[in-house]
Design a protein around this motif. Structure first.
Motif, mmCIF file in Angstrom:
data_model
loop_
_atom_site.group_PDB
_atom_site.id
_atom_site.type_symbol
_atom_site.label_atom_id
_atom_site.label_comp_id
_atom_site.label_asym_id
_atom_site.label_seq_id
_atom_site.Cartn_x
_atom_site.Cartn_y
_atom_site.Cartn_z
ATOM 1 N N THR A 6 0.808 -1.223 0.000
ATOM 2 C CA THR A 6 0.000 0.000 0.000
ATOM 3 C C THR A 6 0.835 1.265 0.000
ATOM 4 O O THR A 6 0.299 2.353 -0.160
ATOM 5 C CB THR A 6 -0.963 0.015 1.207
ATOM 6 N N SER A 7 2.125 1.146 0.196
ATOM 7 C CA SER A 7 3.008 2.316 0.093
ATOM 8 C C SER A 7 4.179 1.946 -0.818
ATOM 9 O O SER A 7 4.972 1.075 -0.490
ATOM 10 C CB SER A 7 3.505 2.748 1.477
ATOM 11 N N PHE A 59 12.799 -2.904 1.081
ATOM 12 C CA PHE A 59 12.538 -1.568 1.624
ATOM 13 C C PHE A 59 11.343 -1.637 2.565
ATOM 14 O O PHE A 59 10.361 -2.341 2.291
ATOM 15 C CB PHE A 59 12.235 -0.575 0.505
ATOM 16 N N LEU A 60 11.405 -0.906 3.676
ATOM 17 C CA LEU A 60 10.303 -0.852 4.628
ATOM 18 C C LEU A 60 9.109 -0.148 3.986
ATOM 19 O O LEU A 60 9.244 0.966 3.492
ATOM 20 C CB LEU A 60 10.739 -0.099 5.895
ATOM 21 N N ARG A 61 7.975 -0.847 3.954
ATOM 22 C CA ARG A 61 6.743 -0.248 3.443
ATOM 23 C C ARG A 61 5.539 -0.970 4.016
ATOM 24 O O ARG A 61 5.663 -1.990 4.680
ATOM 25 C CB ARG A 61 6.723 -0.196 1.928
ATOM 26 N N PRO A 82 11.147 -8.944 7.016
ATOM 27 C CA PRO A 82 10.887 -8.879 8.458
ATOM 28 C C PRO A 82 9.756 -7.898 8.756
ATOM 29 O O PRO A 82 9.706 -6.815 8.187
ATOM 30 C CB PRO A 82 12.216 -8.379 9.024
ATOM 31 N N VAL A 83 8.844 -8.301 9.622
ATOM 32 C CA VAL A 83 7.697 -7.459 9.969
ATOM 33 C C VAL A 83 8.081 -6.545 11.119
ATOM 34 O O VAL A 83 8.583 -6.999 12.147
ATOM 35 C CB VAL A 83 6.468 -8.320 10.332
ATOM 36 N N ALA A 84 7.843 -5.257 10.928
ATOM 37 C CA ALA A 84 8.150 -4.269 11.956
ATOM 38 C C ALA A 84 6.967 -4.054 12.901
ATOM 39 O O ALA A 84 7.154 -3.855 14.100
ATOM 40 C CB ALA A 84 8.545 -2.943 11.309
ATOM 41 N N ASP A 85 5.735 -4.114 12.335
ATOM 42 C CA ASP A 85 4.566 -3.778 13.134
ATOM 43 C C ASP A 85 3.296 -4.253 12.434
ATOM 44 O O ASP A 85 3.227 -4.262 11.202
ATOM 45 C CB ASP A 85 4.507 -2.250 13.310
ATOM 46 N N VAL A 86 2.306 -4.654 13.215
ATOM 47 C CA VAL A 86 0.961 -4.887 12.703
ATOM 48 C C VAL A 86 0.151 -3.680 13.131
ATOM 49 O O VAL A 86 0.014 -3.407 14.325
ATOM 50 C CB VAL A 86 0.346 -6.192 13.255
ATOM 51 N N THR A 87 -0.362 -2.925 12.160
ATOM 52 C CA THR A 87 -1.048 -1.670 12.477
ATOM 53 C C THR A 87 -2.546 -1.845 12.678
ATOM 54 O O THR A 87 -3.163 -1.055 13.390
ATOM 55 C CB THR A 87 -0.790 -0.613 11.388
ATOM 56 N N ALA A 88 -3.147 -2.862 12.050
ATOM 57 C CA ALA A 88 -4.582 -3.084 12.234
ATOM 58 C C ALA A 88 -4.959 -4.483 11.770
ATOM 59 O O ALA A 88 -4.349 -5.037 10.860
ATOM 60 C CB ALA A 88 -5.394 -2.049 11.461
ATOM 61 N N GLY A 140 9.983 -4.833 6.140
ATOM 62 C CA GLY A 140 11.151 -4.431 5.381
ATOM 63 C C GLY A 140 12.348 -4.221 6.287
ATOM 64 O O GLY A 140 12.211 -4.112 7.504
ATOM 65 N N PHE A 141 13.519 -4.183 5.670
ATOM 66 C CA PHE A 141 14.752 -4.002 6.439
ATOM 67 C C PHE A 141 14.953 -2.559 6.866
ATOM 68 O O PHE A 141 15.587 -2.288 7.875
ATOM 69 C CB PHE A 141 15.957 -4.478 5.616
ATOM 70 N N GLY A 142 14.441 -1.620 6.088
ATOM 71 C CA GLY A 142 14.590 -0.207 6.414
ATOM 72 C C GLY A 142 14.179 0.655 5.240
ATOM 73 O O GLY A 142 13.897 0.163 4.145
ATOM 74 N N ALA A 143 14.159 1.970 5.458
ATOM 75 C CA ALA A 143 13.703 2.901 4.422
ATOM 76 C C ALA A 143 14.801 3.252 3.424
ATOM 77 O O ALA A 143 14.521 3.760 2.346
ATOM 78 C CB ALA A 143 13.171 4.168 5.080
ATOM 79 N N ALA A 144 16.064 3.009 3.779
ATOM 80 C CA ALA A 144 17.183 3.387 2.917
ATOM 81 C C ALA A 144 17.834 2.150 2.292
ATOM 82 O O ALA A 144 17.798 1.051 2.858
ATOM 83 C CB ALA A 144 18.222 4.167 3.724
ATOM 84 N N TRP A 145 18.457 2.345 1.142
ATOM 85 C CA TRP A 145 19.145 1.273 0.421
ATOM 86 C C TRP A 145 20.190 0.606 1.303
ATOM 87 O O TRP A 145 20.341 -0.616 1.303
ATOM 88 C CB TRP A 145 19.758 1.854 -0.841
#
Length: 195
Positions: A6-7, A59-61, A82-88, A140-145
């Motif tokens: 979704t992002s 990428f984290l999305r 890898p899952v960072a968070d479940v938002t809903a 994701g692993f993170g927002a940056a490459w």
């Protein structure tokens, strides 16, 4: 199962300059923007292919997963790591009415390879008959490459280069051995029907 990102990955996060250097392409010409758009296209294709092969978001999305039934009444494996968070976690009945499940009814077990949602009690919430459950999560692993592990970054660059080099012939038949070797340790091995 329906998984949707979704992002999208923003163009600024893509390593177009690193890919240009990897290919040893010149820069500074008048059609540089056209070439960069083409390089971005091959990078996105390589990212999608690598993510599909290793079941990980690089990428984290944000993602949404829509299910008509739980695989197991006690736990549900998420298809990206890898899952960072479940938002809903939202239940929807056949008429479209939605119910947001309170966060204290489930627990995220953020295992690196097989993250899953586990019931906080005896079972996950019941999905309405002919209804769905929608799980919103970020992975994701993170927002940056540079947040992505080095071997996965190298696999993306090599695969994007393979796509670039075979663009006039309709593309290569399969990933080169070197790319597959880089991805091998990240592949999720599944055994049996419920593994």
């Amino acid at each position: 199962m329906d998984l949707q990102a979704t992002s999208p990955i923003p163009p600024s996060a893509l390593p177009v300059a690193a890919f240009r250097d990897h290919l040893r392409l010149s820069s500074g010409f008048a059609d540089g923007a056209t070439e960069d758009a083409l390089l971005e296209q091959y990078l996105r294709a390589a990212l999608d292919s690598v993510e599909g092969r290793v079941s990980r978001a690089l990428f984290l999305r944000d993602y949404t997963l829509r299910l008509t039934r739980w695989r197991d009444e006690y736990a549900q494996v998420l298809p990206r790591a890898p899952v960072a968070d479940v938002t809903a976690l939202t239940l929807r009945d056949r008429m479209g009415a939605q119910t947001v499940v309170p966060a204290d009814r489930y627990i995220l077990q953020a295992d690196g390879a097989r993250p899953r949602i586990v019931a906080a009690g005896t079972a996950l919430p019941t999905i309405p008959t002919r209804g769905t459950v929608q799980i919103a999560f970020s992975a994701g692993f993170g927002a940056a490459w540079d947040d992505i592990p080095a071997d996965l970054r190298q696999a993306v660059l090599l695969l994007a280069a393979q796509y670039y080099e075979h663009r006039d012939t309709g593309g290569a038949q399969d990933m080169d051995f070197g790319i597959r070797a880089l991805l091998e340790r990240w592949r999720d091995i599944r055994m049996g029907g419920r593994a």
